[in-house]
Design a protein around this motif. Structure first.
Motif, PDB file in Angstrom:
ATOM      1  N   ARG A  89     -12.893  89.503 -16.703  1.00  0.00           N
ATOM      2  CA  ARG A  89     -11.556  89.936 -17.117  1.00  0.00           C
ATOM      3  C   ARG A  89     -11.472  90.321 -18.592  1.00  0.00           C
ATOM      4  N   PHE A  90     -12.310  89.673 -19.428  1.00  0.00           N
ATOM      5  CA  PHE A  90     -12.162  89.866 -20.869  1.00  0.00           C
ATOM      6  C   PHE A  90     -13.440  90.304 -21.578  1.00  0.00           C
ATOM      7  N   GLY A  91     -14.474  90.610 -20.823  1.00  0.00           N
ATOM      8  CA  GLY A  91     -15.678  91.112 -21.451  1.00  0.00           C
ATOM      9  C   GLY A  91     -16.798  90.085 -21.481  1.00  0.00           C
ATOM     10  N   SER A  92     -18.027  90.581 -21.518  1.00  0.00           N
ATOM     11  CA  SER A  92     -19.193  89.700 -21.427  1.00  0.00           C
ATOM     12  C   SER A  92     -19.324  88.778 -22.636  1.00  0.00           C
ATOM     13  N   TRP A  93     -18.919  89.275 -23.825  1.00  0.00           N
ATOM     14  CA  TRP A  93     -19.067  88.427 -25.011  1.00  0.00           C
ATOM     15  C   TRP A  93     -18.206  87.177 -24.892  1.00  0.00           C
ATOM     16  N   LEU A  94     -16.942  87.338 -24.515  1.00  0.00           N
ATOM     17  CA  LEU A  94     -16.062  86.193 -24.341  1.00  0.00           C
ATOM     18  C   LEU A  94     -16.519  85.325 -23.171  1.00  0.00           C
ATOM     19  N   GLY A  95     -17.051  85.965 -22.130  1.00  0.00           N
ATOM     20  CA  GLY A  95     -17.564  85.199 -21.008  1.00  0.00           C
ATOM     21  C   GLY A  95     -18.715  84.305 -21.412  1.00  0.00           C
ATOM     22  N   GLY A  96     -19.622  84.861 -22.193  1.00  0.00           N
ATOM     23  CA  GLY A  96     -20.745  84.061 -22.672  1.00  0.00           C
ATOM     24  C   GLY A  96     -20.298  82.931 -23.582  1.00  0.00           C
ATOM     25  N   LEU A  97     -19.310  83.232 -24.429  1.00  0.00           N
ATOM     26  CA  LEU A  97     -18.793  82.197 -25.329  1.00  0.00           C
ATOM     27  C   LEU A  97     -18.140  81.069 -24.540  1.00  0.00           C
ATOM     28  N   ALA A  98     -17.357  81.423 -23.501  1.00  0.00           N
ATOM     29  CA  ALA A  98     -16.710  80.405 -22.679  1.00  0.00           C
ATOM     30  C   ALA A  98     -17.751  79.536 -21.968  1.00  0.00           C
ATOM     31  N   GLU A  99     -18.771  80.166 -21.410  1.00  0.00           N
ATOM     32  CA  GLU A  99     -19.808  79.399 -20.719  1.00  0.00           C
ATOM     33  C   GLU A  99     -20.537  78.468 -21.683  1.00  0.00           C
ATOM     34  N   ASP A 100     -20.871  78.976 -22.864  1.00  0.00           N
ATOM     35  CA  ASP A 100     -21.584  78.153 -23.850  1.00  0.00           C
ATOM     36  C   ASP A 100     -20.713  76.985 -24.310  1.00  0.00           C
ATOM     37  N   THR A 101     -19.428  77.245 -24.512  1.00  0.00           N
ATOM     38  CA  THR A 101     -18.516  76.186 -24.952  1.00  0.00           C
ATOM     39  C   THR A 101     -18.424  75.080 -23.915  1.00  0.00           C
ATOM     40  N   PHE A 102     -18.296  75.466 -22.656  1.00  0.00           N
ATOM     41  CA  PHE A 102     -18.169  74.448 -21.613  1.00  0.00           C
ATOM     42  C   PHE A 102     -19.492  73.734 -21.363  1.00  0.00           C
ATOM     43  N   ARG A 103     -20.597  74.371 -21.623  1.00  0.00           N
ATOM     44  CA  ARG A 103     -21.872  73.657 -21.504  1.00  0.00           C
ATOM     45  C   ARG A 103     -21.987  72.590 -22.597  1.00  0.00           C
ATOM     46  N   ARG A 104     -21.550  72.923 -23.809  1.00  0.00           N
ATOM     47  CA  ARG A 104     -21.557  71.916 -24.883  1.00  0.00           C
ATOM     48  C   ARG A 104     -20.575  70.793 -24.570  1.00  0.00           C
ATOM     49  N   PHE A 105     -19.457  71.160 -23.966  1.00  0.00           N
ATOM     50  CA  PHE A 105     -18.472  70.159 -23.547  1.00  0.00           C
ATOM     51  C   PHE A 105     -19.092  69.223 -22.511  1.00  0.00           C
ATOM     52  N   ALA A 106     -19.828  69.775 -21.554  1.00  0.00           N
ATOM     53  CA  ALA A 106     -20.480  68.963 -20.529  1.00  0.00           C
ATOM     54  C   ALA A 106     -21.526  68.039 -21.152  1.00  0.00           C
ATOM     55  N   ALA A 107     -22.283  68.557 -22.127  1.00  0.00           N
ATOM     56  CA  ALA A 107     -23.301  67.737 -22.781  1.00  0.00           C
ATOM     57  C   ALA A 107     -22.657  66.574 -23.542  1.00  0.00           C
ATOM     58  N   HIS A 108     -21.521  66.854 -24.182  1.00  0.00           N
ATOM     59  CA  HIS A 108     -20.800  65.797 -24.898  1.00  0.00           C
ATOM     60  C   HIS A 108     -20.331  64.718 -23.925  1.00  0.00           C
ATOM     61  N   ASN A 109     -19.806  65.120 -22.780  1.00  0.00           N
ATOM     62  CA  ASN A 109     -19.346  64.155 -21.784  1.00  0.00           C
ATOM     63  C   ASN A 109     -20.501  63.335 -21.224  1.00  0.00           C
ATOM     64  N   ASP A 110     -21.643  64.002 -21.010  1.00  0.00           N
ATOM     65  CA  ASP A 110     -22.826  63.281 -20.523  1.00  0.00           C
ATOM     66  C   ASP A 110     -23.266  62.216 -21.520  1.00  0.00           C
ATOM     67  N   ALA A 111     -23.169  62.553 -22.813  1.00  0.00           N
ATOM     68  CA  ALA A 111     -23.557  61.589 -23.843  1.00  0.00           C
ATOM     69  C   ALA A 111     -22.600  60.399 -23.865  1.00  0.00           C
ATOM     70  N   LEU A 112     -21.297  60.661 -23.682  1.00  0.00           N
ATOM     71  CA  LEU A 112     -20.330  59.567 -23.626  1.00  0.00           C
ATOM     72  C   LEU A 112     -20.618  58.648 -22.443  1.00  0.00           C
ATOM     73  N   LEU A 113     -20.929  59.249 -21.305  1.00  0.00           N
ATOM     74  CA  LEU A 113     -21.202  58.453 -20.110  1.00  0.00           C
ATOM     75  C   LEU A 113     -22.488  57.645 -20.271  1.00  0.00           C
ATOM     76  N   ALA A 114     -23.504  58.275 -20.875  1.00  0.00           N
ATOM     77  CA  ALA A 114     -24.777  57.579 -21.078  1.00  0.00           C
ATOM     78  C   ALA A 114     -24.618  56.393 -22.028  1.00  0.00           C
ATOM     79  N   GLY A 115     -23.710  56.506 -22.981  1.00  0.00           N
ATOM     80  CA  GLY A 115     -23.519  55.425 -23.951  1.00  0.00           C
ATOM     81  C   GLY A 115     -22.536  54.362 -23.506  1.00  0.00           C
TER      82      GLY A 115
END
Length: 548
Positions: free
Chosen positions: A450-476
């Motif tokens: 809907r908004f272009g590949s650049w924004l799509g890539g940024l959204a995917e990267d942001t949510f992957r970092r968000f997932a990694a942060h949540n995984d770290a919280l759960l692991a700790g």
């Protein structure tokens, strides 16, 4: 009020009212201060660094949040500057609440006169509803302040008889933008004030045109944001926990909730009689206020007060008529509160002085009773809103269990979101809270389409970092929180637990056992052995063993 001039010069009027308003603010601060130390609840904790501390967490929250982005974004920045302790988080709402008191006079004295505005300011300072939401780390006290400023600045800008400066104009524009960024319902106020501008200006003057133009631009920008949210599938128009506004509900809102916040009627006995007396007295002074408005020298400006009262309720009634139910809760139309009290102030001001003192004194006495009930009963009864459970105490108790060898065990609760436990002790993490709202790859594809590949890539990267942060919280984590179940077998204790001991956390208010009785049913099971219980305000924590 019919012979009172529209308004004296604002600086001179303010100088005369300054001491009175200062005393109102001091009284208001004294009433609000004792409640600042109560335990945070779920909605407040969502404004903490536990939920929005990182940029990735902020963006993920904005993706699912049911409100526009301003308050969450503001609290993200505020938390980074001042921390997310209980007092720090509640300070913006407290300041907005205290500023609303002089703002009510500033707006109201030009609409219905100085005496009426003084009464309104005092009633707001003593309002149980305003006390409650001025100490909650949410957007409701700011909504009251911004609504008052919107009416006050619009009226002044449209008045050709008094000088206007650039500062007033930019205050108005920034305030309107903040309203649209704070709550979707406030867009109705922005649209209505644009429609009223030519009426207040007595013609389509240059200022009226500017107001219509700028309000239109701001509403279009909000519309673009809404369309973007809809395109990503995350814009909701109704919520299950909300109700459908009816005429009867509106009557209760104006005559009951706005006056006493339901602080007395649910208790029965003499408290209920006091609530009825306040409702009756409130209805009488509101009727007097309507009559006073209709007799005002500048009726159109005075009518802004009942308009401010009715705008949002009438909008929600219209939504209900169109089939959009579940859009109403009292706090969602809280911008009407100051206009109810200002209209009451107009009614009191219309009385002869001796009657004004008698009726005003009775009103203040009943409000004092409502405040007394609020302070005495807010931990045991649903009054303005459900009680703030002592999540701080429950988290401290579970933290001691971690220290005493309980690490690795599971915590079960019917509460849909036990985030306060995580706020008060990061070693406790709610598994459900750490689940992603959407798969990062799917989100990236949706955004990119809907908004272009650049924004799509940024959204995917942001949510992957968000997932990694949540995984770290759960692991700790040392204790993990899961949804409770009525059958021990459904707890899946072998997969989730270090041994056969676990914890049950029962929030007695959310959900009520009549809605979810899994904890009560589980405790009756013969395989469940209760090892310890800890009682806190609104919460019981059970330490149990599941027998073979």
């Amino acid at each position: 009020m019919g012979t009172e001039p529209l308004a004296p010069a604002a600086p001179a009027a303010f100088l005369r009212a300054r001491t009175y308003l200062l005393l109102c603010v001091v009284v208001a601060a004294a009433l609000r201060w004792p409640l600042l130390g109560k335990s945070l609840w779920f909605d407040e904790v969502c404004m903490s660094s536990q939920r929005i501390g990182t940029t990735e967490q902020l963006l993920a929250t904005l993706y699912v949040d049911i409100h526009p982005p301003l308050f969450v974004g503001f609290m993200h920045v505020w938390g980074r500057l001042f921390g997310d302790g209980e007092l720090a988080m509640r300070l913006p709402a407290l300041l907005a609440g205290l500023l609303s008191i002089p703002a009510l006079w500033w707006t109201g004295h030009r609409l219905v006169g100085d005496v009426a505005a003084r009464w309104g300011a005092l009633l707001l300072a003593l309002s149980p509803v305003h006390v409650w939401y001025s100490v909650e780390a949410r957007l409701y006290a700011p909504m009251v302040l911004l609504a008052l400023l919107a009416f006050g600045t619009t009226e002044r800008l449209c008045d050709e008889r008094h000088p206007r400066g650039r500062a007033l104009w930019w205050l108005h524009v920034l305030n309107a933008a903040a309203m649209l960024g704070l709550h979707y319902y406030l867009a109705i106020v922005v649209v209505a004030l644009a429609a009223l501008a030519p009426v207040l200006a007595r013609g389509f003057t240059p200022m009226a045109r500017r107001l219509v133009l700028w309000h239109g631009v701001l509403v279009l920008l909000l519309g673009g944001f809404v369309l973007a949210k809809q395109a990503l599938g995350q814009f909701e128009t109704q919520q299950d926990y909300l109700r459908t506004l009816t005429v009867g509900e509106l009557g209760h809102f104006v005559l009951g909730w706005c006056w006493a916040g339901d602080t007395m009627a649910p208790l029965g006995g003499g408290w209920r009689a006091a609530a009825w007396a306040l409702e009756g007295l409130g209805a009488a002074v509101l009727l007097l206020g309507i009559a006073a408005v209709l007799r005002a020298n500048d009726r159109m400006r005075a009518l802004l007060v009942p308009i401010g009262l009715l705008l949002l309720p009438l909008f929600l009634l219209a939504l209900a008529a169109l089939g959009y139910g579940r859009t109403y809760m009292e706090r969602s139309v809280i911008p009407a509160l100051p206009f109810v009290l200002l209209l009451a102030g107009a009614g009191l001001a219309s009385l002869p002085r001796s009657a004004q003192r008698a009726v005003g004194g009775a009103t203040l006495a009943l409000l004092a009773a409502a405040l007394s009930s609020l302070f005495l009963h807010h931990e045991q009864h649903w009054l303005v809103y459900k009680p703030n459970c002592d999540w701080r105490g429950a988290a401290t108790w579970l933290g001691q269990e971690i220290e005493n060898g309980g690490a690795g065990r599971a915590v079960f609760t019917p509460t849909p979101n036990a985030r306060p436990l995580c706020y008060y002790d990061p070693r406790i993490q709610d598994v459900k809270n750490l689940a992603l709202p959407r798969d990062p790859a799917q989100l990236g594809q949706s955004v990119g389409k809907r908004f272009g590949s650049w924004l799509g890539g940024l959204a995917e990267d942001t949510f992957r970092r968000f997932a990694a942060h949540n995984d770290a919280l759960l692991a700790g984590s040392r204790l993990r929180v899961y949804r409770s179940a009525a059958d021990p077998a459904e707890l899946q204790l072998r997969e989730r637990n270090a041994d056969d001991v676990c914890y049950l956390v029962r929030d007695h208010w959310h959900p009520h056992p009549s809605v979810d009785s899994t904890v009560e049913t589980l405790l009756k099971n013969p395989r469940v052995q209760v090892l310890a219980e800890a009682e806190f305000v609104g919460i019981t924590v059970h330490k149990i063993r599941i027998l073979p």
